[in-house]
Structures are given as C-alpha cells and as structure tokens.
Write an enzyme that holds these catalytic residues in place. Structure first.
Site, PDB file in Angstrom:
ATOM      1  N   ASN A   9     -13.621 -25.848 -28.238  1.00 29.24           N
ATOM      2  CA  ASN A   9     -14.875 -25.448 -28.858  1.00 29.24           C
ATOM      3  C   ASN A   9     -14.880 -23.927 -29.100  1.00 29.24           C
ATOM      4  O   ASN A   9     -14.960 -23.132 -28.160  1.00 29.24           O
ATOM      5  CB  ASN A   9     -16.006 -25.866 -27.904  1.00 29.24           C
ATOM      6  CG  ASN A   9     -17.369 -25.448 -28.398  1.00 29.24           C
ATOM      7  OD1 ASN A   9     -17.500 -24.577 -29.247  1.00 29.24           O
ATOM      8  ND2 ASN A   9     -18.392 -26.077 -27.839  1.00 29.24           N
ATOM      9  N   GLY A  11     -17.074 -22.043 -30.388  1.00 26.67           N
ATOM     10  CA  GLY A  11     -18.349 -21.417 -29.998  1.00 26.67           C
ATOM     11  C   GLY A  11     -18.304 -20.972 -28.548  1.00 26.67           C
ATOM     12  O   GLY A  11     -18.737 -19.872 -28.190  1.00 26.67           O
ATOM     13  N   ASP A  68     -17.751 -26.764 -16.416  1.00 30.14           N
ATOM     14  CA  ASP A  68     -18.627 -27.871 -16.763  1.00 30.14           C
ATOM     15  C   ASP A  68     -20.043 -27.375 -16.527  1.00 30.14           C
ATOM     16  O   ASP A  68     -20.287 -26.579 -15.615  1.00 30.14           O
ATOM     17  CB  ASP A  68     -18.330 -29.107 -15.916  1.00 30.14           C
ATOM     18  CG  ASP A  68     -19.025 -30.329 -16.487  1.00 30.14           C
ATOM     19  OD1 ASP A  68     -19.079 -30.462 -17.725  1.00 30.14           O
ATOM     20  OD2 ASP A  68     -19.525 -31.160 -15.708  1.00 30.14           O
ATOM     21  N   PHE A 151     -26.940 -23.521 -28.860  1.00 29.87           N
ATOM     22  CA  PHE A 151     -26.547 -24.922 -29.021  1.00 29.87           C
ATOM     23  C   PHE A 151     -27.252 -25.749 -27.956  1.00 29.87           C
ATOM     24  O   PHE A 151     -28.049 -25.223 -27.169  1.00 29.87           O
ATOM     25  CB  PHE A 151     -25.017 -25.058 -28.909  1.00 29.87           C
ATOM     26  CG  PHE A 151     -24.502 -24.815 -27.508  1.00 29.87           C
ATOM     27  CD1 PHE A 151     -24.382 -23.537 -27.003  1.00 29.87           C
ATOM     28  CD2 PHE A 151     -24.166 -25.874 -26.671  1.00 29.87           C
ATOM     29  CE1 PHE A 151     -23.938 -23.305 -25.705  1.00 29.87           C
ATOM     30  CE2 PHE A 151     -23.710 -25.660 -25.379  1.00 29.87           C
ATOM     31  CZ  PHE A 151     -23.593 -24.368 -24.898  1.00 29.87           C
TER      32      PHE A 151
HETATM   33  P1  IMP Z   1     -20.081 -28.775 -21.317  1.00 29.51           P
HETATM   34  O1  IMP Z   1     -20.048 -27.890 -20.139  1.00 29.51           O
HETATM   35  O2  IMP Z   1     -19.489 -28.156 -22.534  1.00 29.51           O
HETATM   36  O3  IMP Z   1     -19.557 -30.159 -21.019  1.00 29.51           O
HETATM   37  O4  IMP Z   1     -21.627 -28.921 -21.708  1.00 29.51           O
HETATM   38  C1  IMP Z   1     -22.452 -29.927 -21.233  1.00 29.51           C
HETATM   39  C2  IMP Z   1     -23.721 -30.011 -22.028  1.00 29.51           C
HETATM   40  O5  IMP Z   1     -24.738 -29.260 -21.339  1.00 29.51           O
HETATM   41  C3  IMP Z   1     -23.701 -29.426 -23.437  1.00 29.51           C
HETATM   42  O6  IMP Z   1     -23.272 -30.363 -24.373  1.00 29.51           O
HETATM   43  C4  IMP Z   1     -25.167 -29.079 -23.653  1.00 29.51           C
HETATM   44  O7  IMP Z   1     -25.881 -30.235 -24.007  1.00 29.51           O
HETATM   45  C5  IMP Z   1     -25.599 -28.653 -22.251  1.00 29.51           C
HETATM   46  N1  IMP Z   1     -25.462 -27.183 -22.108  1.00 29.51           N
HETATM   47  C6  IMP Z   1     -24.574 -26.509 -21.351  1.00 29.51           C
HETATM   48  N2  IMP Z   1     -24.743 -25.174 -21.480  1.00 29.51           N
HETATM   49  C7  IMP Z   1     -25.753 -25.017 -22.352  1.00 29.51           C
HETATM   50  C8  IMP Z   1     -26.388 -23.863 -22.909  1.00 29.51           C
HETATM   51  O8  IMP Z   1     -26.037 -22.695 -22.653  1.00 29.51           O
HETATM   52  N3  IMP Z   1     -27.395 -24.106 -23.754  1.00 29.51           N
HETATM   53  C9  IMP Z   1     -27.822 -25.354 -24.104  1.00 29.51           C
HETATM   54  N4  IMP Z   1     -27.250 -26.462 -23.644  1.00 29.51           N
HETATM   55  C10 IMP Z   1     -26.218 -26.299 -22.757  1.00 29.51           C
END
Ligand code: IMP
Length: 193
Positions: A9, A11, A68, A151
């Site tokens: 990702n 971003g 995570d 996001f």
């Molecule tokens: P991962 O750590 O990329 O697996 O993120 C898990 C999920 O948590 C993301 O898809 C978002 O839905 C949510 N999330 C994690 N960090 C953020 C943030 O900084 N802003 C908004 N949503 C977040």
C-alpha cells in the site's frame, strides 16, 4: 538506511516516510520483488504483525517493519478491532465499513473510540530479538462523515484536541497524533534512535 515496510500500500509507505525520515527510508515489498502471502488470521494486532514479520524475516537483507491496526469502539466492546479492514464483509470498502459502524452505534451516547497500531521490527543485520511496539490515538465517533483526507474510518473519527475529524486534518497534523506515529516513536526509543 532503507527499511522494508511489510505492505504494498503506497499510501502507507508515504505515511511511514513522513514518520521515519531522516532515520530510515521506507520501501514497499515490491521494491525487493517480494509478495506478502499471509492471511491475517491472528486474534490480536501483535499476532498479525508477527505473522507478516515472520514471513519476511528470512527474505529481506534490510531491517523490516510490519504492522497491524484497527479501530476499537467502547460501546461495541472494542469492535471492529482486528477486523477493522473487513468489518462489513470480504468485499468491504472504507465506505461500507463506516456505514456498518454508524448503523451499529445508532444514537448511542458513548461514542468513545481509539485507533491502535502494533508494529513489529526485525533487523537481519544484527539478528537481535524482534521488537514489538504499540501506539494509540483516542477520539469520538461522530454521526456523519466529515473531511476527505486520509483513509479508512478517518471521516467519522473526531479528535477533540483539533476540533476536527482525522479526515479534516492535513497529513502533517495527523502524523503528530496518530497511533502509527506513537508506535514508531516507541519503537525508535527501543532501538535507541
Ligand atoms: P491494516 O493495519 O492496514 O490492516 O488496517 C486495518 C484497518 O484499520 C484499515 O483498513 C482501516 O479500516 C483501519 N485503520 C487503521 N489505521 C487507520 C487510520 O489511520 N485511519 C482510519 N482507519 C484506519
């Protein structure tokens, strides 16, 4: 020094760039022609970060971080938590996740929530133990989306200190208070940077 971030990702890479420079220059797994074929089946953020780290550990010649994260809402007993990304199902989008969360919360009075981020770090050059660090960001879930930056759940996550949602903050402002920033800061202290 380059550091591998366990994500494709871009971003996320951009966010880590702002958080890690000038100490580290984060690169995505694609730069090392790696993939991350890991099912995030862990019951905690730490388990998921470690699943990803252990997959990459012996494939990377440079230091690695994996993470995570998720949103924990008090009234929902900590949900969506580790299931934040796919809260509304396998084909979840940011929008459908927000929709589901707002529906579940209804007009509850207690709208407190927090983002949590767990980072796992390993340096194959020293082969010292894996380091785990965590960060949190507290706020409130508002009833309607506000703002277009960021996001995930950013448009409904209100931060009292700024009087804005995370989606109304600039990247620089978000980085000052984010769960990811706090986790990185804790990690930097542990590796003496
Ligand atoms: P991962 O750590 O990329 O697996 O993120 C898990 C999920 O948590 C993301 O898809 C978002 O839905 C949510 N999330 C994690 N960090 C953020 C943030 O900084 N802003 C908004 N949503 C977040």
């Amino acid at each position: 020094m380059k550091i591998l971030v366990g994500t494709s990702n871009l971003g996320k890479i951009a966010e880590y760039k702002a958080l890690l420079q000038p100490h580290f220059d984060p690169i995505p797994i694609s730069d090392l022609k790696l993939t991350l074929d890991v099912d995030e089946t862990g019951l905690t953020y730490e388990e998921n970060a470690l699943l990803k780290l252990n997959y990459l550990k012996d494939k990377s010649p440079i230091p690695i971080i994996t993470d995570d994260s998720g949103l924990e809402v008090e009234e929902l007993g900590g949900r969506p938590g580790v299931h934040s990304a796919r809260y509304s199902g396998v084909n979840a989008s940011d929008d459908s996740n927000i929709e589901k969360l707002l529906l579940e919360l209804g007009n509850s009075q207690n709208r407190k929530g927090k983002f949590v981020c767990t980072i796992a770090y390993f340096n194959p050059l020293t082969r010292e133990d894996i380091i785990i660090s965590q960060g949190e960001c507290a706020g409130e879930i508002i009833t309607e989306r506000r703002g277009i930056s960021g996001f995930g759940y950013d448009p409904i996550f209100y931060v009292t200190k700024f009087g804005k949602t995370l989606a109304e903050l600039s990247q620089v402002e978000k980085n000052l208070i984010s769960h990811r920033y706090e986790a990185i800061r804790n990690l930097m202290k542990r590796i003496n940077i």
